[in-house]
Scaffold this motif. Structure first.
Motif, short mmCIF file in Angstrom:
data_model
loop_
_atom_site.label_atom_id
_atom_site.label_comp_id
_atom_site.label_asym_id
_atom_site.label_seq_id
_atom_site.Cartn_x
_atom_site.Cartn_y
_atom_site.Cartn_z
N GLU A 2 0.82 -1.21 0.00
CA GLU A 2 0.00 0.00 0.00
C GLU A 2 0.86 1.26 0.00
OE1 GLU A 2 -3.83 1.92 2.40
OE2 GLU A 2 -3.06 -0.06 2.94
N LYS A 3 1.89 1.27 0.86
CA LYS A 3 2.79 2.43 0.90
C LYS A 3 3.55 2.57 -0.41
CE LYS A 3 6.60 4.55 3.46
NZ LYS A 3 7.30 4.90 2.20
N PRO A 14 -4.30 10.84 -6.39
CA PRO A 14 -5.14 9.68 -6.07
C PRO A 14 -6.62 10.02 -5.95
CG PRO A 14 -3.88 10.39 -4.15
CD PRO A 14 -3.35 11.16 -5.31
N GLY A 36 -5.04 3.45 -8.20
CA GLY A 36 -4.39 2.92 -7.01
C GLY A 36 -4.89 1.53 -6.66
N ASP A 81 1.46 4.28 -2.92
CA ASP A 81 1.42 5.73 -2.64
C ASP A 81 2.69 6.41 -3.16
OD1 ASP A 81 -1.04 5.47 -1.43
OD2 ASP A 81 -0.21 5.31 0.61
#
Length: 332
Positions: free
Chosen positions: A78-79, A92, A99, A82
């Motif tokens: 997830e990071k 986003p 994403g 980002d």
């Protein structure tokens, strides 16, 4: 001359990859206003086509962050998404689906790598008759496949009835370790009717002159089980485990798993694939109609090539919705 042509071909491939392709990517971004990852996600539905392209884009990127994304821990996905969105200057809030799509594909990619490690660990773990868990699994396999025949002893010729080579099955697990036992037990538990039918079919003798013959079970059990025209069920299961393992570690199974696993593929996906391969091999063995068990390696190699050919189709899913009731056998 052939060597010269090969060198020239490699030079032009290198030139295309390093110069022309990057130039085309630059033009495409300027023309569409989207980076390569955006174009892949928006132009391809979820599955192997999209994930393969994302994997290739990240692997051959010049950016270290994008390259390293392929080897992040699943908890860091997830990071990482980002960070990629920030690197590509993608908002986003205005691109929420991007994403989500990137995260699903990246989880498939890193999950596949983790799955290979998990399967390899099982393969490397030898069967230990002093380990109660190993013994319990083996006894459970017997009960699932021979529910009406109590085992007279841990060391017994009865094991040949379910396709092991001798009185102690542990010697047959040497090649695939616990992975072979896990797969056989999963098949016997989750698709019991099919496993029992395959076991029954594998024990049926065949007369070379008159074709298949019927023989009642008690009479057959008095005969030499090694002379079954079918195959040894457990040994074939270990062989098909080896086939599934080779498909996994070579990357050929990515096509199937990327199409059936919404995110991270699991060991259960591999076991379901094993069940499917067992059934398909059974059908294939019947179609090939080998004269005897000595043709096993030839039939197995031909079957392997057919599966590899199927997996070259990016939309291929070997068992898209695995269910014991949905997978039926062609009976002998």
């Amino acid at each position: 001359m052939k060597h010269f042509l090969r060198v020239v071909t490699q030079f032009f491939v290198f030139l295309y990859c390093k110069c022309l392709w990057r130039g085309l990517k630059f033009v495409a971004r300027k023309f569409t206003g989207r980076c390569e990852l955006q174009r892949i996600c928006y132009n391809n539905k979820h599955g192997a086509r999209r994930t393969h392209k994302i994997e290739s884009s990240l692997r051959y990127s010049k950016n270290e962050l994008l390259q390293s994304a392929l080897s992040v821990h699943p908890d860091k996905v997830e990071k990482t998404i980002d960070d990629i969105m920030a690197l590509k200057k993608i908002n986003p809030d205005t691109n929420p689906q991007l994403g989500i799509s990137l995260q699903a594909s990246l989880l498939q990619i890193v999950g596949y790598r983790s799955l290979v490690a998990e399967v390899e660990k099982l393969r490397r773990e030898p069967y230990d008759c002093e380990n109660p868990e190993h013994e319990e699994m083996l006894m459970k396999l017997w009960k699932e496949l021979r529910p009406d025949s109590p085992l007279t002893g841990r060391i017994s010729k009865q094991w040949c009835e379910i396709g092991f080579q001798g009185s102690d099955p542990k010697t047959d697990f040497r090649g695939m370790g616990l992975l072979g036992l896990h797969n056989l037990l999963y098949f016997a538990e989750h698709d019991k009717a099919t496993a029992l039918q395959m076991l029954h079919d594998s024990l049926q003798p065949k007369c070379k002159d008159t074709g298949k013959i019927e023989i009642n079970k008690p009479e057959w059990e008095q005969k030499n089980l090694d002379k079954a025209i079918g195959y040894s069920f457990a040994i074939v299961g270990i062989n098909i485990t080896d086939l599934a393992y080779s498909l996994l570690v070579s990357g050929a199974l990515k096509t199937h798993l990327y199409n059936v696993a919404p995110e991270m593929p699991s060991l259960q996906h591999v076991q379901q694939t094993f069940c499917y391969l067992m059934q398909e091999f059974h059908r294939f063995w019947i179609e090939e109609d080998p004269s005897d068990i000595m043709e096993f390696n030839r039939v197995r190699s031909k079957f392997h090539r057919r599966i590899l050919k199927q997996l070259k189709n990016p939309d291929m899913a070997l068992c898209p919705h695995f269910s014991a009731s949905d997978l039926h056998l062609v009976n002998l």
